[in-house]
Design an enzyme around this catalytic site. Structure first.
Site, PDB file in Angstrom:
ATOM      1  N   HIS A   1       1.044  -0.806   0.438  1.00  0.00           N
ATOM      2  CA  HIS A   1      -0.101  -0.232  -0.039  1.00  0.00           C
ATOM      3  C   HIS A   1       0.929   1.620  -0.264  1.00  0.00           C
ATOM      4  O   HIS A   1       1.484   0.890   0.495  1.00  0.00           O
ATOM      5  CB  HIS A   1      -1.105  -0.326   1.123  1.00  0.00           C
TER       6      HIS A   1
ATOM      7  N   ASP B   1      -8.227  -5.137  -0.037  1.00  0.00           N
ATOM      8  CA  ASP B   1      -8.801  -6.192  -0.774  1.00  0.00           C
ATOM      9  C   ASP B   1      -7.907  -7.483  -1.097  1.00  0.00           C
ATOM     10  O   ASP B   1      -8.102  -8.582  -1.241  1.00  0.00           O
ATOM     11  CB  ASP B   1      -7.974  -5.839  -2.151  1.00  0.00           C
TER      12      ASP B   1
HETATM   13  C1  SDX Z   1      -6.466  -0.434  -2.857  1.00  0.00           C
HETATM   14  O1  SDX Z   1      -4.556   4.163  -2.422  1.00  0.00           O
HETATM   15  C2  SDX Z   1      -5.573   3.789  -1.708  1.00  0.00           C
HETATM   16  O2  SDX Z   1      -5.568   4.038  -0.503  1.00  0.00           O
HETATM   17  C3  SDX Z   1      -5.911   2.537  -2.337  1.00  0.00           C
HETATM   18  C4  SDX Z   1      -7.173   1.680  -1.640  1.00  0.00           C
HETATM   19  C5  SDX Z   1      -8.068   2.543  -1.186  1.00  0.00           C
HETATM   20  O3  SDX Z   1      -9.014   2.037   0.068  1.00  0.00           O
HETATM   21  O4  SDX Z   1      -8.669   3.673  -1.681  1.00  0.00           O
HETATM   22  O5  SDX Z   1      -6.735   1.256  -0.118  1.00  0.00           O
HETATM   23  C6  SDX Z   1      -7.957   0.502  -2.181  1.00  0.00           C
HETATM   24  O6  SDX Z   1      -5.484   0.139  -4.085  1.00  0.00           O
HETATM   25  C7  SDX Z   1      -5.689  -1.401  -2.819  1.00  0.00           C
HETATM   26  C8  SDX Z   1      -4.104  -1.756  -3.588  1.00  0.00           C
HETATM   27  C9  SDX Z   1      -4.781  -2.606  -4.210  1.00  0.00           C
HETATM   28  N1  SDX Z   1      -3.672  -3.210  -4.932  1.00  0.00           N
HETATM   29  C10 SDX Z   1      -2.901  -4.235  -5.039  1.00  0.00           C
HETATM   30  O7  SDX Z   1      -2.857  -5.299  -4.136  1.00  0.00           O
HETATM   31  C11 SDX Z   1      -1.828  -4.601  -5.911  1.00  0.00           C
HETATM   32  C12 SDX Z   1      -1.100  -5.243  -5.482  1.00  0.00           C
HETATM   33  N2  SDX Z   1       0.171  -4.098  -4.949  1.00  0.00           N
HETATM   34  C13 SDX Z   1       0.809  -2.753  -5.598  1.00  0.00           C
HETATM   35  O8  SDX Z   1       0.682  -2.635  -6.699  1.00  0.00           O
HETATM   36  C14 SDX Z   1       0.908  -1.457  -4.483  1.00  0.00           C
HETATM   37  O9  SDX Z   1       1.695  -2.240  -3.197  1.00  0.00           O
HETATM   38  C15 SDX Z   1       0.390  -0.414  -5.224  1.00  0.00           C
HETATM   39  C16 SDX Z   1      -0.265  -0.642  -5.885  1.00  0.00           C
HETATM   40  C17 SDX Z   1      -0.573  -0.893  -3.955  1.00  0.00           C
HETATM   41  C18 SDX Z   1       0.921   0.567  -3.962  1.00  0.00           C
HETATM   42  O10 SDX Z   1       2.494   0.815  -5.055  1.00  0.00           O
HETATM   43  P1  SDX Z   1       3.381   2.339  -4.609  1.00  0.00           P
HETATM   44  O11 SDX Z   1       3.147   2.829  -3.817  1.00  0.00           O
HETATM   45  O12 SDX Z   1       4.093   2.535  -6.199  1.00  0.00           O
HETATM   46  O13 SDX Z   1       4.700   0.938  -4.397  1.00  0.00           O
HETATM   47  P2  SDX Z   1       5.630   0.236  -5.615  1.00  0.00           P
HETATM   48  O14 SDX Z   1       4.781  -0.213  -6.471  1.00  0.00           O
HETATM   49  O15 SDX Z   1       6.538   1.312  -5.901  1.00  0.00           O
HETATM   50  O16 SDX Z   1       6.075  -0.714  -4.771  1.00  0.00           O
HETATM   51  C19 SDX Z   1       7.270  -0.446  -3.536  1.00  0.00           C
HETATM   52  C20 SDX Z   1       8.699  -1.704  -3.160  1.00  0.00           C
HETATM   53  C21 SDX Z   1       9.212  -1.985  -4.859  1.00  0.00           C
HETATM   54  O17 SDX Z   1       9.743  -2.683  -4.223  1.00  0.00           O
HETATM   55  P3  SDX Z   1      12.134  -1.876  -4.527  1.00  0.00           P
HETATM   56  O18 SDX Z   1      10.915  -2.074  -6.129  1.00  0.00           O
HETATM   57  O19 SDX Z   1      11.363  -1.221  -3.918  1.00  0.00           O
HETATM   58  O20 SDX Z   1      11.953  -3.704  -4.050  1.00  0.00           O
HETATM   59  O21 SDX Z   1       7.635  -2.199  -2.562  1.00  0.00           O
HETATM   60  C22 SDX Z   1       7.317  -2.990  -3.602  1.00  0.00           C
HETATM   61  C23 SDX Z   1       7.757  -3.680  -4.803  1.00  0.00           C
HETATM   62  O22 SDX Z   1       8.010  -4.063  -6.529  1.00  0.00           O
HETATM   63  N3  SDX Z   1       5.654  -4.057  -3.762  1.00  0.00           N
HETATM   64  C24 SDX Z   1       5.765  -5.783  -3.818  1.00  0.00           C
HETATM   65  C25 SDX Z   1       4.383  -4.752  -4.040  1.00  0.00           C
HETATM   66  N4  SDX Z   1       4.021  -3.861  -3.421  1.00  0.00           N
HETATM   67  C26 SDX Z   1       4.815  -3.345  -3.314  1.00  0.00           C
HETATM   68  N5  SDX Z   1       5.973  -6.656  -3.998  1.00  0.00           N
HETATM   69  C27 SDX Z   1       5.352  -7.323  -4.355  1.00  0.00           C
HETATM   70  N6  SDX Z   1       4.242  -7.570  -3.907  1.00  0.00           N
HETATM   71  C28 SDX Z   1       3.377  -6.442  -3.878  1.00  0.00           C
HETATM   72  N7  SDX Z   1       1.522  -6.339  -4.078  1.00  0.00           N
END
Ligand code: SDX
Length: 382
Positions: free
Chosen positions: A264, A318
């Site tokens: 998140h 989720d």
């Molecule tokens: C919702 O914003 C809100 O409030 C949203 C929400 C709401 O109520 O409205 O809470 C609802 O959208 C929940 C999120 C649902 N999405 C997912 O579950 C999809 C999987 N999650 C991600 O793609 C991610 O965590 C996000 C999109 C939720 C957040 O993205 P960010 O803040 O841009 O983080 P990032 O993608 O830049 O990741 C930062 C690091 C990375 O690693 P490094 O490159 O630094 O080594 O964390 C890792 C990422 O690879 N990472 C994950 C991960 N999420 C982040 N690695 C593996 N699996 C994951 N799910």
């Protein structure tokens, strides 16, 4: 040339509004709507009460809540031409697209003079909250060849939605669990779809266009669409032993794949809504029996905590919602539309707040292209 401002991808940490709707402290996992802790609202509130709180900033009195409920009930029905429109859509299409189309069309059926007309604004807010569940349930039935079920004028917002899916009044437990799920999804500060709603609203367009654009934004797999994908993720894990689950997670992480339902932008601990949803799942299991997916989800959470918890990656809202909805008998591709059915009250609260002190959103950009190029006629291009 003026000094270049810093570029922050995804506008991470950049304030986009001054707001009093939703407070999140992602370090400790605190979430409050209008200053009330989510745990208390989930325990003691109903969706209708929470929608009122989000929209108007205070908890309703009994009289105010009765009046608000009555207004919502009166607006639950759909115009037959909206139903006709749903009938023209391809049944293989995603319900989020059907919802976007129907909500956008509502703008043509309920034209107002201007968003600054307070009565048009009030009525639009009521209509949107009241009709979204009816559209989702109607589409679900129409796509399989059944007639939509007319909304009840007796049931709560939560119970009426479940009733409109299959024509069965839900048990008290199913109604309560679904109501809490709606409360949990109703609002979450400046997430992508809410930001979309505020940007669209800032142009002073109509509220139907605002909500249609927000639905489109919610649909993506990085946002609300993740809830559908979690069950597919769990299905993908064939060997459910702890060692195999760990290997599966290590493999995905090594390939830099995102595991749906984890991570998140704001929370660096487990999303408090995931904890509450997990509690709801166990209540359902006590009554209706457990599901193997739940045990797997708990195992995956444990392994992920071990592997990437130190990076602040934990289950988000989720992760457990799909398990709850599946136990309630809801089809997987309705999970994200249900998110919209709930979140519409948050989007509209933000629209009202935006309009109080509106300035059109118009950020800047950082130019990285070539400038002042010479136009070469087509016959002279190499
Ligand atoms: C919702 O914003 C809100 O409030 C949203 C929400 C709401 O109520 O409205 O809470 C609802 O959208 C929940 C999120 C649902 N999405 C997912 O579950 C999809 C999987 N999650 C991600 O793609 C991610 O965590 C996000 C999109 C939720 C957040 O993205 P960010 O803040 O841009 O983080 P990032 O993608 O830049 O990741 C930062 C690091 C990375 O690693 P490094 O490159 O630094 O080594 O964390 C890792 C990422 O690879 N990472 C994950 C991960 N999420 C982040 N690695 C593996 N699996 C994951 N799910």
């Amino acid at each position: 040339m003026a000094e270049m401002p810093e570029y922050i991808p995804g506008l991470a940490g950049v304030p986009a509004a001054r707001t009093s709707i939703c407070l999140i402290d992602g370090i400790v996992g605190k979430l409050q709507y209008r200053g009330y802790p989510i745990e208390v609202l989930a325990e003691q509130g109903t969706y209708e009460e929470v929608a009122y709180l989000l929209l108007f900033g205070k908890l309703p009195t009994t009289r105010q809540l009765d009046e608000f409920r009555g207004q919502l009930i009166a607006e639950r029905g759909l115009k037959f031409r909206i139903i006709d429109l749903l009938k023209t859509l391809p049944e293989s299409g995603h319900p989020m697209d059907a919802l976007t189309a129907a909500v956008a069309a509502m703008g043509m059926f309920y034209k107002g003079d201007h968003i600054e007309d307070l009565e048009f604004r009030r009525l639009s807010v009521i209509r949107l909250i009241a009709k979204l569940p009816t559209i989702v349930a109607a589409w679900h039935r129409i796509r399989r060849g059944d007639d939509p079920i007319k909304p009840s004028t007796e049931l709560s917002h939560a119970a009426n939605f479940l009733y409109m899916l299959e024509g069965e009044v839900p048990t008290r437990l199913a109604e309560r669990v679904f109501d809490v799920a709606l409360v949990l999804h109703a609002e979450h500060s400046m997430n992508a779809s809410t930001f979309t709603a505020r940007v669209t609203g800032s142009t002073l367009t109509d509220p139907y266009a605002v909500v249609a654009s927000a639905i489109g934004s919610l649909a993506g797999p990085l946002h609300g669409g993740a809830n559908e994908q979690v069950l597919a993720t769990l299905e993908d894990i064939e060997d459910r032993s702890p060692q195999a689950v760990r290997r599966w997670a290590e493999d995905r992480l090594a390939r830099k794949e995102k595991i749906m339902g984890f991570g998140h932008r704001v929370y660096k601990v487990k999303d408090p809504r995931a904890t509450i949803l997990q509690g709801l799942a166990t209540q359902l299991f006590r009554k209706f029996g457990s599901t193997p997916d739940y045990d797997l989800a708990v195992e995956l959470e444990g392994q992920m905590t071990d592997l990437v918890g130190s990076k602040g990656i934990y289950p988000n809202v989720d992760f457990y919602s799909g398990i709850v909805y599946q136990k309630l008998g809801i089809p997987i591709d309705l999970f994200t539309p249900i998110f919209a059915v709930s979140r519409v009250s948050g989007w509209l609260a933000h629209l009202l707040e935006q309009l109080e002190n509106n300035r059109i959103f118009r950020p800047s950009q950082i130019w990285i292209g070539e400038a002042d190029r010479t136009f070469v006629p087509i016959e002279e291009r190499g």
